[in-house]
Design a protein around this motif. Sequence first.
Motif, PDB file in Angstrom:
ATOM      1  N   LEU A 162       0.827  -1.202   0.000  1.00  0.00           N
ATOM      2  CA  LEU A 162       0.000   0.000   0.000  1.00  0.00           C
ATOM      3  C   LEU A 162       0.865   1.257   0.000  1.00  0.00           C
ATOM      4  O   LEU A 162       0.578   2.214  -0.723  1.00  0.00           O
ATOM      5  CB  LEU A 162      -0.917   0.006   1.223  1.00  0.00           C
ATOM      6  N   ALA A 163       1.927   1.260   0.789  1.00  0.00           N
ATOM      7  CA  ALA A 163       2.806   2.427   0.851  1.00  0.00           C
ATOM      8  C   ALA A 163       3.454   2.705  -0.500  1.00  0.00           C
ATOM      9  O   ALA A 163       3.545   3.860  -0.947  1.00  0.00           O
ATOM     10  CB  ALA A 163       3.885   2.220   1.915  1.00  0.00           C
ATOM     11  N   ALA A 164       3.915   1.650  -1.182  1.00  0.00           N
ATOM     12  CA  ALA A 164       4.520   1.826  -2.506  1.00  0.00           C
ATOM     13  C   ALA A 164       3.493   2.350  -3.500  1.00  0.00           C
ATOM     14  O   ALA A 164       3.791   3.229  -4.321  1.00  0.00           O
ATOM     15  CB  ALA A 164       5.098   0.501  -2.996  1.00  0.00           C
ATOM     16  N   THR A 165       2.274   1.817  -3.428  1.00  0.00           N
ATOM     17  CA  THR A 165       1.204   2.274  -4.316  1.00  0.00           C
ATOM     18  C   THR A 165       0.854   3.733  -4.048  1.00  0.00           C
ATOM     19  O   THR A 165       0.621   4.519  -4.976  1.00  0.00           O
ATOM     20  CB  THR A 165      -0.041   1.393  -4.136  1.00  0.00           C
ATOM     21  N   GLN A 166       0.808   4.110  -2.774  1.00  0.00           N
ATOM     22  CA  GLN A 166       0.518   5.501  -2.417  1.00  0.00           C
ATOM     23  C   GLN A 166       1.556   6.445  -3.013  1.00  0.00           C
ATOM     24  O   GLN A 166       1.213   7.480  -3.603  1.00  0.00           O
ATOM     25  CB  GLN A 166       0.501   5.649  -0.889  1.00  0.00           C
ATOM     26  N   PHE A 167       2.820   6.085  -2.866  1.00  0.00           N
ATOM     27  CA  PHE A 167       3.889   6.956  -3.339  1.00  0.00           C
ATOM     28  C   PHE A 167       3.854   7.118  -4.859  1.00  0.00           C
ATOM     29  O   PHE A 167       3.853   8.245  -5.384  1.00  0.00           O
ATOM     30  CB  PHE A 167       5.244   6.390  -2.902  1.00  0.00           C
ATOM     31  N   LEU A 168       3.793   6.005  -5.568  1.00  0.00           N
ATOM     32  CA  LEU A 168       3.771   6.076  -7.031  1.00  0.00           C
ATOM     33  C   LEU A 168       2.488   6.725  -7.532  1.00  0.00           C
ATOM     34  O   LEU A 168       2.504   7.456  -8.521  1.00  0.00           O
ATOM     35  CB  LEU A 168       3.921   4.670  -7.620  1.00  0.00           C
ATOM     36  N   GLY A 169       1.385   6.477  -6.838  1.00  0.00           N
ATOM     37  CA  GLY A 169       0.116   7.058  -7.252  1.00  0.00           C
ATOM     38  C   GLY A 169       0.087   8.563  -7.126  1.00  0.00           C
ATOM     39  O   GLY A 169      -0.471   9.259  -7.986  1.00  0.00           O
ATOM     40  N   MET A 170       0.685   9.104  -6.069  1.00  0.00           N
ATOM     41  CA  MET A 170       0.720  10.556  -5.909  1.00  0.00           C
ATOM     42  C   MET A 170       1.444  11.229  -7.063  1.00  0.00           C
ATOM     43  O   MET A 170       1.107  12.343  -7.464  1.00  0.00           O
ATOM     44  CB  MET A 170       1.391  10.920  -4.578  1.00  0.00           C
ATOM     45  N   ILE A 171       2.436  10.545  -7.610  1.00  0.00           N
ATOM     46  CA  ILE A 171       3.207  11.106  -8.729  1.00  0.00           C
ATOM     47  C   ILE A 171       2.460  10.917 -10.042  1.00  0.00           C
ATOM     48  O   ILE A 171       2.256  11.864 -10.806  1.00  0.00           O
ATOM     49  CB  ILE A 171       4.594  10.457  -8.799  1.00  0.00           C
ATOM     50  N   SER A 172       2.020   9.696 -10.312  1.00  0.00           N
ATOM     51  CA  SER A 172       1.381   9.408 -11.607  1.00  0.00           C
ATOM     52  C   SER A 172       0.044  10.108 -11.773  1.00  0.00           C
ATOM     53  O   SER A 172      -0.331  10.490 -12.885  1.00  0.00           O
ATOM     54  CB  SER A 172       1.206   7.900 -11.789  1.00  0.00           C
ATOM     55  N   ASN A 173      -0.686  10.300 -10.676  1.00  0.00           N
ATOM     56  CA  ASN A 173      -1.996  10.933 -10.784  1.00  0.00           C
ATOM     57  C   ASN A 173      -1.917  12.386 -11.231  1.00  0.00           C
ATOM     58  O   ASN A 173      -2.902  12.938 -11.748  1.00  0.00           O
ATOM     59  CB  ASN A 173      -2.738  10.849  -9.445  1.00  0.00           C
ATOM     60  N   TYR A 174      -0.762  13.006 -11.053  1.00  0.00           N
ATOM     61  CA  TYR A 174      -0.603  14.390 -11.522  1.00  0.00           C
ATOM     62  C   TYR A 174       0.251  14.460 -12.786  1.00  0.00           C
ATOM     63  O   TYR A 174      -0.072  15.198 -13.722  1.00  0.00           O
ATOM     64  CB  TYR A 174       0.054  15.254 -10.438  1.00  0.00           C
ATOM     65  N   VAL A 175       1.311  13.678 -12.825  1.00  0.00           N
ATOM     66  CA  VAL A 175       2.278  13.798 -13.923  1.00  0.00           C
ATOM     67  C   VAL A 175       1.824  13.069 -15.180  1.00  0.00           C
ATOM     68  O   VAL A 175       2.057  13.533 -16.302  1.00  0.00           O
ATOM     69  CB  VAL A 175       3.657  13.268 -13.476  1.00  0.00           C
ATOM     70  N   PHE A 176       1.128  11.930 -15.012  1.00  0.00           N
ATOM     71  CA  PHE A 176       0.879  11.072 -16.173  1.00  0.00           C
ATOM     72  C   PHE A 176      -0.579  10.966 -16.613  1.00  0.00           C
ATOM     73  O   PHE A 176      -0.911  11.269 -17.760  1.00  0.00           O
ATOM     74  CB  PHE A 176       1.412   9.666 -15.894  1.00  0.00           C
ATOM     75  N   TRP A 177      -1.472  10.531 -15.728  1.00  0.00           N
ATOM     76  CA  TRP A 177      -2.816  10.163 -16.165  1.00  0.00           C
ATOM     77  C   TRP A 177      -3.583  11.283 -16.848  1.00  0.00           C
ATOM     78  O   TRP A 177      -4.297  11.023 -17.826  1.00  0.00           O
ATOM     79  CB  TRP A 177      -3.613   9.587 -14.989  1.00  0.00           C
ATOM     80  N   PRO A 178      -3.473  12.538 -16.404  1.00  0.00           N
ATOM     81  CA  PRO A 178      -4.199  13.596 -17.122  1.00  0.00           C
ATOM     82  C   PRO A 178      -3.768  13.744 -18.583  1.00  0.00           C
ATOM     83  O   PRO A 178      -4.557  14.212 -19.408  1.00  0.00           O
ATOM     84  CB  PRO A 178      -3.869  14.860 -16.319  1.00  0.00           C
ATOM     85  N   THR A 179      -2.533  13.356 -18.913  1.00  0.00           N
ATOM     86  CA  THR A 179      -2.082  13.482 -20.310  1.00  0.00           C
ATOM     87  C   THR A 179      -2.890  12.592 -21.240  1.00  0.00           C
ATOM     88  O   THR A 179      -2.987  12.868 -22.440  1.00  0.00           O
ATOM     89  CB  THR A 179      -0.587  13.130 -20.452  1.00  0.00           C
ATOM     90  N   LEU A 180      -3.459  11.515 -20.711  1.00  0.00           N
ATOM     91  CA  LEU A 180      -4.276  10.620 -21.526  1.00  0.00           C
ATOM     92  C   LEU A 180      -5.710  11.123 -21.676  1.00  0.00           C
ATOM     93  O   LEU A 180      -6.428  10.705 -22.578  1.00  0.00           O
ATOM     94  CB  LEU A 180      -4.310   9.214 -20.908  1.00  0.00           C
ATOM     95  N   LEU A 181      -6.127  12.000 -20.771  1.00  0.00           N
ATOM     96  CA  LEU A 181      -7.535  12.396 -20.718  1.00  0.00           C
ATOM     97  C   LEU A 181      -7.791  13.862 -21.004  1.00  0.00           C
ATOM     98  O   LEU A 181      -8.871  14.207 -21.490  1.00  0.00           O
ATOM     99  CB  LEU A 181      -8.097  12.055 -19.328  1.00  0.00           C
ATOM    100  N   VAL A 182      -6.828  14.709 -20.695  1.00  0.00           N
ATOM    101  CA  VAL A 182      -7.034  16.153 -20.805  1.00  0.00           C
ATOM    102  C   VAL A 182      -6.215  16.705 -21.969  1.00  0.00           C
ATOM    103  O   VAL A 182      -4.978  16.693 -21.919  1.00  0.00           O
ATOM    104  CB  VAL A 182      -6.635  16.878 -19.504  1.00  0.00           C
ATOM    105  N   PRO A 183      -6.852  17.186 -23.039  1.00  0.00           N
ATOM    106  CA  PRO A 183      -6.103  17.744 -24.174  1.00  0.00           C
ATOM    107  C   PRO A 183      -5.218  18.912 -23.732  1.00  0.00           C
ATOM    108  O   PRO A 183      -5.658  19.803 -23.001  1.00  0.00           O
ATOM    109  CB  PRO A 183      -7.210  18.223 -25.125  1.00  0.00           C
ATOM    110  N   GLY A 184      -3.966  18.872 -24.159  1.00  0.00           N
ATOM    111  CA  GLY A 184      -3.060  19.962 -23.861  1.00  0.00           C
ATOM    112  C   GLY A 184      -2.441  19.933 -22.483  1.00  0.00           C
ATOM    113  O   GLY A 184      -1.698  20.852 -22.118  1.00  0.00           O
TER     114      GLY A 184
END
Length: 218
Positions: A162-184
């Motif tokens: 859970l701790a590893a998932t929390q850490f990676l998730g905090m980064i990917s949820n801002y840096v990566f996932w919006p690039t797939l969903l939000v134009p620009g």
Amino acid sequence: MLTAMSRGVTTYHQRIAREKRALIVTAATELFLELGYDRTSLARIAERSGVSRATLFKQFPSKAALFDAIVTESWSTEGEEDPPRPGNLVEGLGTIGRRYAELLRRAQMTDLFRIVIAELPRFPELAHAQFAHGKMPYFESVRGYLLAEQEAGTVRVEDVDLAATQFLGMISNYVFWPTLLVPGWEVSAERAAQVVDEAVRTIAARYAVTGPGASTND
């Protein structure tokens, strides 16, 4: 002298092979995005990459093998790939977090996920390959680092997964996932560094041991 010449020839051929491999992987990624995985043939990939079919089949005997290579190379990092040595949680997590943010900001990472998402209904094995050869090995390296820190006495973590998932998730949820969903949507290197720093602070505040037998959350 002959030995030196032989080494030179070998090095030259290895360099050419690496260059051709890179061309093949790039062409395959482009075609998978343009035409879809099913409609992209190895022959078409050879034509796009400018290599012979024999050269392509020698390196990649199947589309599955080629996709596995795309996954592996998308998740590869430059230089040292092992987790940092334990002893300094903030420094170690910072190193891991910056490495992860750099991976996620690569264009080929976005391309990889788009291919997997688009082809998931018909080719679920692509998602399995992405998870098994890319995401999971990286997750395990973070998990292993946290376990090493716990053994060193710098953190107290009841659920390391859970701790590893929390850490990676905090980064990917801002840096990566919006690039797939939000134009620009774009994240600068400076902003990504800030996101990583905040994720490190959050994990340290939750799990770091501040004294003998004492945790910051006690």
